[in-house]
Design a protein around this motif. Structure first.
Motif, mmCIF file in Angstrom:
data_model
loop_
_atom_site.group_PDB
_atom_site.id
_atom_site.type_symbol
_atom_site.label_atom_id
_atom_site.label_comp_id
_atom_site.label_asym_id
_atom_site.label_seq_id
_atom_site.Cartn_x
_atom_site.Cartn_y
_atom_site.Cartn_z
ATOM 1 N N LYS A 237 0.840 -1.214 0.000
ATOM 2 C CA LYS A 237 0.000 0.000 0.000
ATOM 3 C C LYS A 237 0.867 1.252 0.000
ATOM 4 O O LYS A 237 0.610 2.211 -0.741
ATOM 5 N N PHE A 238 1.894 1.237 0.836
ATOM 6 C CA PHE A 238 2.785 2.380 0.936
ATOM 7 C C PHE A 238 3.532 2.616 -0.370
ATOM 8 O O PHE A 238 3.651 3.758 -0.840
ATOM 9 N N LEU A 239 4.048 1.545 -0.971
ATOM 10 C CA LEU A 239 4.834 1.694 -2.193
ATOM 11 C C LEU A 239 3.974 2.173 -3.357
ATOM 12 O O LEU A 239 4.414 3.014 -4.159
ATOM 13 N N LEU A 240 2.741 1.664 -3.460
ATOM 14 C CA LEU A 240 1.833 2.155 -4.500
ATOM 15 C C LEU A 240 1.502 3.624 -4.284
ATOM 16 O O LEU A 240 1.472 4.426 -5.227
ATOM 17 N N TRP A 241 1.239 3.968 -3.033
ATOM 18 C CA TRP A 241 0.952 5.361 -2.691
ATOM 19 C C TRP A 241 2.134 6.248 -3.068
ATOM 20 O O TRP A 241 1.957 7.303 -3.688
ATOM 21 N N MET A 242 3.356 5.836 -2.728
ATOM 22 C CA MET A 242 4.528 6.644 -3.017
ATOM 23 C C MET A 242 4.762 6.797 -4.517
ATOM 24 O O MET A 242 5.183 7.851 -4.994
ATOM 25 N N LEU A 243 4.493 5.730 -5.279
ATOM 26 C CA LEU A 243 4.687 5.798 -6.722
ATOM 27 C C LEU A 243 3.739 6.813 -7.346
ATOM 28 O O LEU A 243 4.137 7.650 -8.167
ATOM 29 N N ILE A 244 2.464 6.747 -6.948
ATOM 30 C CA ILE A 244 1.476 7.699 -7.463
ATOM 31 C C ILE A 244 1.770 9.108 -6.947
ATOM 32 O O ILE A 244 1.789 10.081 -7.709
ATOM 33 N N ALA A 245 2.013 9.202 -5.634
ATOM 34 C CA ALA A 245 2.200 10.512 -5.015
ATOM 35 C C ALA A 245 3.451 11.215 -5.521
ATOM 36 O O ALA A 245 3.471 12.440 -5.661
ATOM 37 N N SER A 246 4.508 10.461 -5.815
ATOM 38 C CA SER A 246 5.752 11.087 -6.270
ATOM 39 C C SER A 246 5.580 11.775 -7.613
ATOM 40 O O SER A 246 6.093 12.876 -7.835
ATOM 41 N N VAL A 247 4.852 11.140 -8.523
ATOM 42 C CA VAL A 247 4.608 11.758 -9.829
ATOM 43 C C VAL A 247 3.718 12.985 -9.683
ATOM 44 O O VAL A 247 4.004 14.052 -10.235
ATOM 45 N N THR A 248 2.638 12.846 -8.919
ATOM 46 C CA THR A 248 1.706 13.967 -8.777
ATOM 47 C C THR A 248 2.332 15.125 -8.004
ATOM 48 O O THR A 248 2.173 16.288 -8.380
#
Length: 495
Positions: A237-248
């Motif tokens: 969950k954290f890694l998916l969140w970070m991947l999306i959040a980093s781009v945005t």
């Protein structure tokens, strides 16, 4: 006391020079565009240096050092994710190129161009709240670092003095010179910061054995210290969140985006992101590595917030600490100046001005921005002293950022690339994106009174991840359901 007279001399001379240069930049502020986006004259080398300096301050070293201390080598994945995000933006121009073509100064300005004045006001309020909450712990962590490294201790009285002095220095040149002060001092601070990181890493490597560091991670954390998917603080969950959040976040976080908006054109803006991305993994992993080394030296029982600066005070010899602290303060001043200017400009241009019937004018807008910057600074001082974050500093900063960026992603990406996006979808996206992070922050204050069945709401990783999902769904569903009664408003990117 760890500081000698030589250390103090280096520190005072550097700070005095920085303030002098920043205030001198005031003469270049001819109008509002010069104050907020440096007249859109920033080129690649200067833009890259100032963006790098903006995105790594003492607080960055602190939360990256803390996450390294608590999770071992698993934390290094965050540097890779961050670098990939910046490179995606740099290579594709996703979001930032089109915003630069529109010549907006703040992101909420786009909301009015594409949607309505109401969307701009709501988006600005959420951006301002999320940004100021995000920045709320900066001064405290800077105070913890300086108090520990310089040998003053970390009592509340010491923190208050250190935080007050830092605030006065940063506000003095940011408020007067605007983005010109930020850009000019950032370049100088980038050089000093790089030298400070080199010195610190050199002395840490002299004092620790790398095989002992690896053994400590395996001994204390086992496989969790190597595999981020298995790590209890991370997981999928954290890694998916970070991947999306980093781009945005790379494309929508106002202090970062403002560097692209200050560029000569959209091509220069993309190159700034590309060159910054090439250095980001290393800049993240170095302080994380310091935190891992602190684990090997002190074990897992030290206060995680001060483990890394405790190591620095332990291994960097007297005489070099002045250079190190100057470099760290350089980094922090870059971050504070960019963030203060970003949030105060949003408050003035996108909240205060729309609520006034009379145009503030260029001079009025600049003066209002200066007042708001001072008020934000006072808030940072008292919030930092008394608020205790409910999770790691890294996750707190990520979830407060998600309060804004999740909804902003739906609004901006939808508005730039989807013709059917309308104001209804924008309202839903902004509100839906802010709900879970806000619920987490509020409930964490009363976690001892929360029923066990609602403990999932206290999962910071789940809150951050769901905020992006709900905001995107909200934009699509809201726009489709209201498309006939509320037709989308189009803008021309080719003007």
């Amino acid at each position: 006391m760890n500081f000698t007279l030589f250390d103090w001399a280096i520190l005072f001379l550097y700070l005095a020079f920085s303030v002098f240069i920043g205030i001198r930049a005031k003469k270049y502020v001819e109008d509002m565009e010069a104050y907020f986006v440096a007249g859109r004259r920033v080129r690649v080398a200067l833009g890259s240096a100032t963006l790098i300096a903006t995105e790594i301050g003492i607080v960055t070293f602190m939360y990256l050092g803390e996450i390294g201390y608590l999770t071992g080598f698993s934390s290094f994945v965050l540097g890779v994710i961050g670098a990939v995000a910046f490179l995606i933006i740099g290579k594709t121009g996703f979001i930032v190129s089109r915003l630069r073509k529109l010549k907006v100064i703040t992101i909420p300005e786009f909301y009015e161009l594409r949607y309505s004045k109401g969307v701009r006001l709501l988006g600005a309020i959420i951006l301002f709240m999320g940004g100021v909450l995000n920045m709320g712990v900066f001064l405290k962590f800077d105070g913890l670092f300086l108090g520990e490294v310089m040998g003053f201790g970390v009592s509340r009285d010491v923190l208050f003095i250190i935080m007050t002095v830092m605030l006065i220095i940063v506000i003095s040149y940011t408020v007067l010179g605007g983005m010109f002060s930020v850009i000019i001092t950032d370049f100088m601070q980038f050089i000093v910061l790089s030298f400070g990181m080199f010195i610190t890493t050199f002395f840490i490597l002299k004092s620790v054995n790398l095989s002992d560091v690896a053994h400590a991670v395996l001994n204390y954390y086992g496989e969790e210290g190597i595999n981020p998917v298995l790590n209890s603080r991370f997981g999928w969950k954290f890694l998916l969140w970070m991947l999306i959040a980093s781009v945005t976040t790379s494309g929508l976080w106002q202090p970062v985006t403002s560097k692209s908006l200050s560029a000569e054109d959209e091509i220069v803006g993309r190159k700034i992101f590309t060159y910054t991305g090439l250095t980001l993994a290393g800049r993240y992993m170095i302080p994380m590595f310091w935190g891992v080394c602190a684990l090997s030296v002190f074990g897992p029982s030290v206060n995680s917030q001060i483990a890394m600066p405790k190591l620095i005070a332990h291994v960097v010899p007297t005489g070099f600490l002045g250079l190190l602290v100057a470099g760290m303060l350089a980094a922090s001043m870059s971050t504070y100046s960019a963030y203060l200017l970003a949030w105060s400009s949003v408050a003035t241009r996108d909240i205060i001005q729309p609520l006034f019937k009379k145009d503030l004018g260029e001079k009025g807008s600049i003066n209002a921005t200066r007042v708001v910057a001072v008020l934000i600074g006072l808030y940072l001082l008292f919030f930092g002293l008394f608020y205790e974050i409910p999770t790691t500093a890294f996750q707190y900063i990520a979830v407060t950022g998600a309060m804004y960026t999740s909804g902003a992603f739906g609004c901006v990406a939808g508005g730039l690339y989807w013709k059917k996006a309308n104001s209804t979808g924008a309202y839903v996206a902004l509100i839906a994106g802010a709900v879970f992070p806000l619920v987490f922050l509020i409930l964490s204050l009363f976690k001892n009174f929360i029923p066990e069945t609602l403990h999932f709401l206290l999962d910071v990783n789940l809150s951050g991840f769901l905020s992006f999902i709900l905001a995107s769904i909200g934009m699509v569903v809201g726009s489709i359901l209201s498309g006939k009664t509320n037709p989308p408003k189009e803008i021309n990117f080719e003007k």
